[in-house]
Design a protein around this motif. Structure first.
Motif, PDB file in Angstrom:
ATOM      1  N   THR A  18     -87.453 -28.246  44.571  1.00  0.00           N
ATOM      2  CA  THR A  18     -86.213 -28.229  45.427  1.00  0.00           C
ATOM      3  C   THR A  18     -85.326 -29.456  45.258  1.00  0.00           C
ATOM      4  O   THR A  18     -85.937 -30.317  44.882  1.00  0.00           O
ATOM      5  CB  THR A  18     -86.329 -28.178  46.756  1.00  0.00           C
ATOM      6  N   GLU A 137     -73.537 -30.184  48.771  1.00  0.00           N
ATOM      7  CA  GLU A 137     -73.202 -28.739  48.123  1.00  0.00           C
ATOM      8  C   GLU A 137     -73.980 -28.468  46.995  1.00  0.00           C
ATOM      9  O   GLU A 137     -74.387 -27.413  46.942  1.00  0.00           O
ATOM     10  CB  GLU A 137     -71.608 -28.907  47.470  1.00  0.00           C
ATOM     11  N   ALA A 139     -77.384 -29.475  46.873  1.00  0.00           N
ATOM     12  CA  ALA A 139     -78.370 -28.881  47.469  1.00  0.00           C
ATOM     13  C   ALA A 139     -78.345 -27.309  47.863  1.00  0.00           C
ATOM     14  O   ALA A 139     -79.299 -26.604  47.741  1.00  0.00           O
ATOM     15  CB  ALA A 139     -78.879 -29.688  48.778  1.00  0.00           C
ATOM     16  N   GLU A 140     -77.118 -26.866  48.479  1.00  0.00           N
ATOM     17  CA  GLU A 140     -76.912 -25.592  48.986  1.00  0.00           C
ATOM     18  C   GLU A 140     -76.832 -24.690  47.764  1.00  0.00           C
ATOM     19  O   GLU A 140     -77.711 -23.592  47.831  1.00  0.00           O
ATOM     20  CB  GLU A 140     -75.788 -25.607  49.659  1.00  0.00           C
ATOM     21  N   ASP A 143     -80.771 -24.831  46.231  1.00  0.00           N
ATOM     22  CA  ASP A 143     -81.974 -24.751  47.047  1.00  0.00           C
ATOM     23  C   ASP A 143     -81.880 -23.116  47.910  1.00  0.00           C
ATOM     24  O   ASP A 143     -82.690 -22.506  48.115  1.00  0.00           O
ATOM     25  CB  ASP A 143     -82.409 -25.522  48.024  1.00  0.00           C
ATOM     26  N   GLU A 144     -80.544 -23.103  48.199  1.00  0.00           N
ATOM     27  CA  GLU A 144     -80.378 -21.749  49.107  1.00  0.00           C
ATOM     28  C   GLU A 144     -79.765 -20.537  48.352  1.00  0.00           C
ATOM     29  O   GLU A 144     -80.320 -19.341  48.521  1.00  0.00           O
ATOM     30  CB  GLU A 144     -79.435 -22.359  50.526  1.00  0.00           C
ATOM     31  N   GLN A 145     -78.634 -20.781  47.667  1.00  0.00           N
ATOM     32  CA  GLN A 145     -78.099 -19.761  47.045  1.00  0.00           C
ATOM     33  C   GLN A 145     -78.372 -19.437  45.662  1.00  0.00           C
ATOM     34  O   GLN A 145     -78.230 -18.319  45.117  1.00  0.00           O
ATOM     35  CB  GLN A 145     -76.650 -20.145  46.999  1.00  0.00           C
ATOM     36  N   HIS A 146     -79.105 -20.455  45.005  1.00  0.00           N
ATOM     37  CA  HIS A 146     -79.563 -20.163  43.664  1.00  0.00           C
ATOM     38  C   HIS A 146     -78.365 -19.765  42.948  1.00  0.00           C
ATOM     39  O   HIS A 146     -78.659 -19.017  41.826  1.00  0.00           O
ATOM     40  CB  HIS A 146     -80.799 -18.960  43.549  1.00  0.00           C
TER      41      HIS A 146
END
Length: 177
Positions: A18, A137, A139-140, A143-146
């Motif tokens: 991540t 941004e 990281a989001e 890690d979250e939105q791919h």
């Protein structure tokens, strides 16, 4: 001295794959691996083991340098997901971002000409905030939105900001010395 050179940097340090990572955990894992594979530990070993320990220590250092830098870590994650950031070939950026870059460069040039360290330091502070926001941004996006394509754009922006940060540092040095 078994070592898998094909493992990812994250696996090497026992970290999740991540963008967001615990720097203290990375640093601890790095020191442990350095202690285990440092070439000095193999000074009395045969040439093959010496060479292998040097290769492993080099790999550990390269992996650590990649993961400790948000920009390099983001590039690496994108690479693991088959995405080329195209930093050398794709300079397309949103117009508002480019306009902000131009304003900052003008401010740097003016402050340098006027030998205004306070203005350069204020710009440095503003830029640090921008870099922090862009890192959050990233990281989001990673890690979250791919959202690989958007993350690649964010990497290119971060590269611009880091270059600008270097320019500010150089301008401050030029004014002070």
């Amino acid at each position: 001295m078994p070592f898998d050179f094909s493992q990812s940097h994250f696996v090497l340090f026992g970290l999740p794959t991540t963008f967001a990572l615990d720097r203290a955990v990375l640093d601890t894992a790095y020191r442990k691996l350095q202690a285990e594979f440092h070439p000095d530990r193999f000074a009395a070993a045969d040439d093959a083991q010496k060479r292998l320990s040097l290769q492993i220590a080099t790999r550990v250092n390269e992996a650590y340098q990649t993961l400790k830098s948000p920009l390099a870590r983001a590039r690496y994650l994108l690479q693991l997901n088959g995405v080329d950031t195209q930093e050398d070939t794709n300079t397309a950026m949103p117009v508002d971002f480019l306009m902000q870059q131009m304003e900052w460069r003008e401010t740097i040039a003016d402050a340098k000409t006027q030998r205004n360290v306070d203005e350069l330091e204020e710009l440095n502070r503003q830029l640090a905030e921008e870099i922090t926001e862009l890192t959050v941004e990233l990281a989001e996006l990673l890690d979250e939105q791919h959202a690989w394509s958007d993350a690649a754009t964010a990497v290119r922006k971060l590269r611009f900001l880091e270059k600008l940060n270097d320019e500010i540092g150089n301008a401050i040095e030029a004014v002070l010395f």
